[in-house]
Write a protein that holds these residues in place. Structure first.
Motif, PDB file in Angstrom:
ATOM      1  N   TRP B 588       4.749  26.365 -31.812  1.00  0.00           N
ATOM      2  CA  TRP B 588       4.258  25.262 -32.640  1.00  0.00           C
ATOM      3  C   TRP B 588       4.322  25.531 -34.139  1.00  0.00           C
ATOM      4  O   TRP B 588       4.586  24.593 -34.918  1.00  0.00           O
ATOM      5  CB  TRP B 588       2.852  24.863 -32.223  1.00  0.00           C
ATOM      6  CG  TRP B 588       2.866  24.121 -30.923  1.00  0.00           C
ATOM      7  CD1 TRP B 588       2.510  24.587 -29.692  1.00  0.00           C
ATOM      8  CD2 TRP B 588       3.332  22.784 -30.718  1.00  0.00           C
ATOM      9  NE1 TRP B 588       2.709  23.632 -28.737  1.00  0.00           N
ATOM     10  CE2 TRP B 588       3.213  22.498 -29.341  1.00  0.00           C
ATOM     11  CE3 TRP B 588       3.833  21.793 -31.560  1.00  0.00           C
ATOM     12  CZ2 TRP B 588       3.571  21.275 -28.793  1.00  0.00           C
ATOM     13  CZ3 TRP B 588       4.187  20.570 -31.011  1.00  0.00           C
ATOM     14  CH2 TRP B 588       4.061  20.320 -29.640  1.00  0.00           C
ATOM     15  N   THR B 620       2.597  17.875 -34.540  1.00  0.00           N
ATOM     16  CA  THR B 620       2.801  19.317 -34.373  1.00  0.00           C
ATOM     17  C   THR B 620       1.495  20.079 -34.529  1.00  0.00           C
ATOM     18  O   THR B 620       1.258  21.055 -33.823  1.00  0.00           O
ATOM     19  CB  THR B 620       3.832  19.842 -35.378  1.00  0.00           C
ATOM     20  OG1 THR B 620       3.435  19.453 -36.691  1.00  0.00           O
ATOM     21  CG2 THR B 620       5.206  19.315 -35.078  1.00  0.00           C
ATOM     22  N   GLY B 623      -0.401  19.749 -31.393  1.00  0.00           N
ATOM     23  CA  GLY B 623       0.160  20.656 -30.399  1.00  0.00           C
ATOM     24  C   GLY B 623      -0.259  22.092 -30.647  1.00  0.00           C
ATOM     25  O   GLY B 623      -0.584  22.841 -29.725  1.00  0.00           O
ATOM     26  N   TRP B 626      -3.996  22.429 -29.709  1.00  0.00           N
ATOM     27  CA  TRP B 626      -4.409  21.809 -28.454  1.00  0.00           C
ATOM     28  C   TRP B 626      -5.274  22.785 -27.658  1.00  0.00           C
ATOM     29  O   TRP B 626      -4.908  23.937 -27.485  1.00  0.00           O
ATOM     30  CB  TRP B 626      -3.176  21.422 -27.633  1.00  0.00           C
ATOM     31  CG  TRP B 626      -3.532  20.517 -26.505  1.00  0.00           C
ATOM     32  CD1 TRP B 626      -3.667  20.854 -25.201  1.00  0.00           C
ATOM     33  CD2 TRP B 626      -3.803  19.110 -26.594  1.00  0.00           C
ATOM     34  NE1 TRP B 626      -4.009  19.757 -24.466  1.00  0.00           N
ATOM     35  CE2 TRP B 626      -4.105  18.659 -25.295  1.00  0.00           C
ATOM     36  CE3 TRP B 626      -3.834  18.185 -27.653  1.00  0.00           C
ATOM     37  CZ2 TRP B 626      -4.421  17.348 -25.002  1.00  0.00           C
ATOM     38  CZ3 TRP B 626      -4.142  16.881 -27.367  1.00  0.00           C
ATOM     39  CH2 TRP B 626      -4.435  16.466 -26.049  1.00  0.00           C
TER      40      TRP B 626
END
Lengths: 200, 635
Positions: B588, B620, B623, B626
């Protein structure tokens, strides 16, 4: 083991990097032309050979203009030079900041002789009735084209990518790269419909 | 944080079993994906250093082009427009893409090892910072390759760089490249501060921190306080140019001097951001090659901090000819001269160390001696130009060019080259050539002085900076030719350095863990270090924790081996506080860097890029952060 891994991945890396560089360079180089500070004298002489329609409106530029990639409409350097010429040759004394004065406006949505480069070049070079003087003997052909490109930029309905930005002066209207004439071309339910300026 | 029973500990594990398990959990997987998603500070640090040296080589080629053009009067190798781009690129590249990043890169590699931890703090941010830095460098160089390189000088003064006179996208490229490098520099600075404050080996109290780590800590604080000024400046410049704001437009209440203040409020600390790491390198090398600790440890640390504080009080001496009140001139003259005090203190501490020690004249130490000679000369001319009447005479002449090359090349590049020779075995596991190293030092030292010393004279003779040519009537041509020829010697030295570095990395003789008999922790592990740095984290009980027997370093145990784990410790005494998870590899950061790149480059062309470009960036980042469905500290 670690050595092997890093050397093979390094090779892939390097390859990817080189490919990326080459691709980006190619893409940029494709739509990018180098800054031409002074045109070749034969080319610049040829720029004079515009063919006008009999009524002095529209026509066709010389072939050489296409050969050099129409720089005066789309090139940031030439447009910014045009902007300086606009100030240096006192265009503002009649046309103001582009919104007109004694002379017609460039951004009211009306082009008395059309928005084509050749028309604007002819207007600057040969003058027009009702007060537009001829600048044939005061500017070089290249300068006339630069100035014409800039004048066209002032009134374009969508700001050109390479349009110049504001000057270090008092702000009277949005700069050319903000599309000062954009609002005039709104099709919306209540668009702006200015009256036509003075007729020639 | 001593609850037991969770996970497998290293307490009762044998060496080979420990190595196997730690390697499994810490190593970077092979292949492209592994290379792109690694968060290992050593891999990223190596990448950073290599990239920075590539930029050094490119910038060096530019300087040779400059010297080719100036070798004779009225030369026609390079036109004025291209020349403007070349000197701007040379300065911008060397300052923003080489000097600052290379110093931080050395820290990314070395600081975690020197404080005895397993990875840098915020390792994914570290990966992100590298990609952003690379993107910024590519942006600048690709733009230059297609004739859109910035042409407004490396400090891009308005109004020249402003909307009225900076035609095209050249100045925007410069300003946005600044944003890239500042984002990456700020990220690294934060990582280093946190690493030094919270991840030191148990027992490494503040008075046992190696001087290089101290210098990087001070540098990182300088970065954190100086870089926001330039980000504000470059963002305002882009706004002025793109959407017609009036930050720098005097007619609408803006101020062109505002630019100079903002720029130099960053730009002068920048000099110390480059120089202070070099101080740390020099201290480390001097201690090792004189076989004794640096004289006056406390004084050295205080000098570092004093330099860091004073660095923010003298930016105006770059603006002496811009028109200042008399009191301002006097104040900034005084503060500029005051900074010679901590610098002098450092020099005398090193001299005392050498005096009292038994110097071994290996290549790294030679570079340190070269540094002292050249930096002292640069410092002396610095005191000269700190005085307003003198500065008014030589401002914007080659005298200033000579001065800052003496300070920057002498003060940063010489120590850096010494540091590369010194730490190369740690980075690669192989030694660089001692014979070649001596030649390289000789060539670079000679070439440097022959190239830059005559520039003082040229400056006093009135030759201005940034001119692309000069008339034959001017009395400058002889010295210029001499300088250009000397530059060839200098370039030869650097060429040889690159040859030696590449050759040694492939086939140099294998290095032992501690080839120089050094006393800092990075030498307590193998060369190059394993992915987990230390099989067991060292415990520090004095300033120079290593004795001749590496195995004798006391270690801590009790860390888990089934996840990436390291110790956090208290700020002052470095007493262990908690076992903390360290993030694993992730792709990421790369996506986030690409999304930032897209947004930043797009925003040169349209302000709407900030709106639409923030969408991929948000994706992004979501992500990246996350939730993984595990307790937070499992990371």
């Amino acid at each position: 083991m670690a050595e092997k891994v890093s050397s093979s991945s390094k090779a892939v890396f390097a390859l990817a990097g080189v490919l990326f560089l080459a691709a980006s360079g190619a893409i940029l180089g494709w739509f990018r032309q180098p800054r031409e500070l002074r045109l070749d004298p034969p080319l610049s002489a040829n720029l004079d050979r515009i063919k006008l329609m009999p009524n002095g409106i529209s026509g066709s530029p010389p072939e050489s203009y296409f050969a050099i990639g129409k720089p005066y409409e789309s090139d940031a350097w030439n447009l910014s030079q045009g902007k300086r010429l606009y100030a240096w040759f006192g265009c503002g004394s009649c046309h103001g900041d582009g919104r007109g004065g004694v002379g017609p406006s460039f951004l009211d949505g009306w082009w008395l002789y059309g928005p084509e480069m050749v028309s604007i070049v002819a207007s600057i070079r040969d003058g027009r009735p009702h007060g537009m003087p001829a600048f044939r003997d005061r500017m070089t052909s290249e300068q006339i084209w630069q100035l014409a490109g800039y004048v066209q930029t002032i009134g374009s309905y969508k700001p050109k990518v390479a349009a110049p930005s504001r000057n270090d002066d008092r702000q009277t209207r949005p700069a050319e790269n903000r599309g000062p004439a954009k609002i005039l071309f709104d099709e919306g339910p209540a668009g702006v419909h200015p009256d036509q300026g003075p007729t020639p | 944080m001593t609850q037991d029973g969770d996970g497998l500990r290293d307490s009762s594990m044998e060496g080979s079993e420990l190595h196997r398990r730690l390697t499994a959990i810490w190593s970077t997987p092979s292949g492209l994906w592994g290379a792109l998603s690694t968060v290992d500070h050593k891999i990223i640090g190596r990448r950073y250093v290599t990239t920075a040296f590539v930029f050094l080589a490119l910038g060096g080629v530019l300087s040779l082009l400059i010297r080719l053009q100036l070798a004779q009067p009225e030369a026609r190798f390079i036109g004025p427009d291209r020349y403007n781009q070349i000197f701007t690129m040379h300065g911008t590249n060397m300052m923003f893409l080489f000097a600052v990043p290379v110093m931080q890169a050395m820290a990314i590699y070395l600081v975690p090892l020197m404080v005895g931890t397993r990875n840098i703090a915020f390792p994914r941010l570290n990966a992100f910072s590298y990609w952003v830095y690379l993107a910024g460098g590519l942006l600048l160089w690709i733009a230059f390759a297609v004739d859109t390189g910035p042409d407004v000088g490396w400090f891009a003064y308005v109004p020249l760089a402003g909307p009225e006179y900076g035609a095209g996208k050249r100045a925007d490229i410069w300003a946005q490249m600044i944003t890239f490098t500042e984002v990456s520099a700020l990220a690294v600075a934060v990582e280093i501060v946190v690493t030094v404050f919270k991840q030191r080996a148990p027992g490494m109290s503040l008075d046992r921190i190696p001087l290089f780590v101290w210098s990087m800590l001070v540098t990182s604080f300088l970065v954190i306080m100086a870089m926001p000024a330039i980000m504000v400046a470059s963002s305002s410049l882009i706004l002025d140019r793109l959407v017609g704001t009036h930050f720098f437009n005097p007619a609408e209440g803006g101020d062109v001097l505002l630019w100079q203040h903002l720029f130099w409020f960053f730009g002068h600390p920048e000099v110390y951001i480059i120089f202070l790491p070099a101080v740390g390198m020099v201290s480390t090398i001097v201690a090792t090659f004189t076989r004794r600790p640096v004289f006056g440890y406390l004084g050295m640390v205080m000098a570092l901090i004093a330099t860091g504080v004073l660095a923010f009080g003298l930016w105006v001496h770059h603006m002496f000819v811009a028109g200042l009140p008399r009191l301002g001139e006097s104040f900034f003259t005084a503060s500029s001269m005051a900074i010679a005090v901590p610098a002098g203190l450092q020099i005398f501490c090193w001299l005392a160390t050498m005096w009292a020690g038994r110097p071994v004249f290996k290549t790294p130490f030679l570079f340190v001696i070269g540094f002292m000679v050249i930096f002292v000369i640069g410092g002396l001319t610095g005191v000269m130009v700190a005085s307003v009447p003198f500065d008014t005479q030589v401002h914007d002449t080659y005298f200033v060019v000579a001065h800052f090359h003496y300070v920057l090349v002498g003060g940063a590049v010489f120590p850096l080259l010494g540091a590369v020779y010194y730490w190369f075995p740690k980075f690669t596991g192989r030694m660089m050539s001692e014979t070649l190293g001596r030649w390289i030092f000789g060539l670079i030292f000679t070439g440097f002085n022959l190239t830059f010393f005559p520039m003082h004279i040229l400056g006093l003779q009135g030759m201005p900076r940034r001119i692309y040519t000069y008339q034959p009537e001017m009395p400058w041509s002889g010295l210029n030719l001499f300088i250009s020829l000397s530059a060839v010697i200098l370039a030869l030295g650097f060429l040889l350095f690159f040859v030696d570095a590449i050759r040694s990395a492939r086939s140099g003789s294998l290095a032992p863990a501690n080839p120089w008999g050094a006393r800092t922790l990075e030498w307590a592990t193998s060369s190059p270090p394993p992915p987990y740095n230390f099989a067991r984290l060292p415990v520090v009980d004095r300033l120079d924790p290593l004795s001749d027997d590496i195995e004798a370093v006391p270690v801590a145990s009790g860390l888990r081996v089934d996840r990436r784990e390291l110790l956090t410790s208290s700020v002052v005494h470095a007493s262990p506080e908690a076992r903390e998870a360290s993030p694993g590899d992730s792709i990421w950061p790369l996506w986030a860097a690409l999304a930032s790149t897209l947004m930043l480059i797009w925003s040169i062309f349209s302000p709407w890029a900030v709106v639409w470009g923030s969408i991929p960036l948000a994706i992004t980042l979501i992500g990246w952060f996350w939730p993984k469905g595990v307790p937070e500290d499992e990371a």
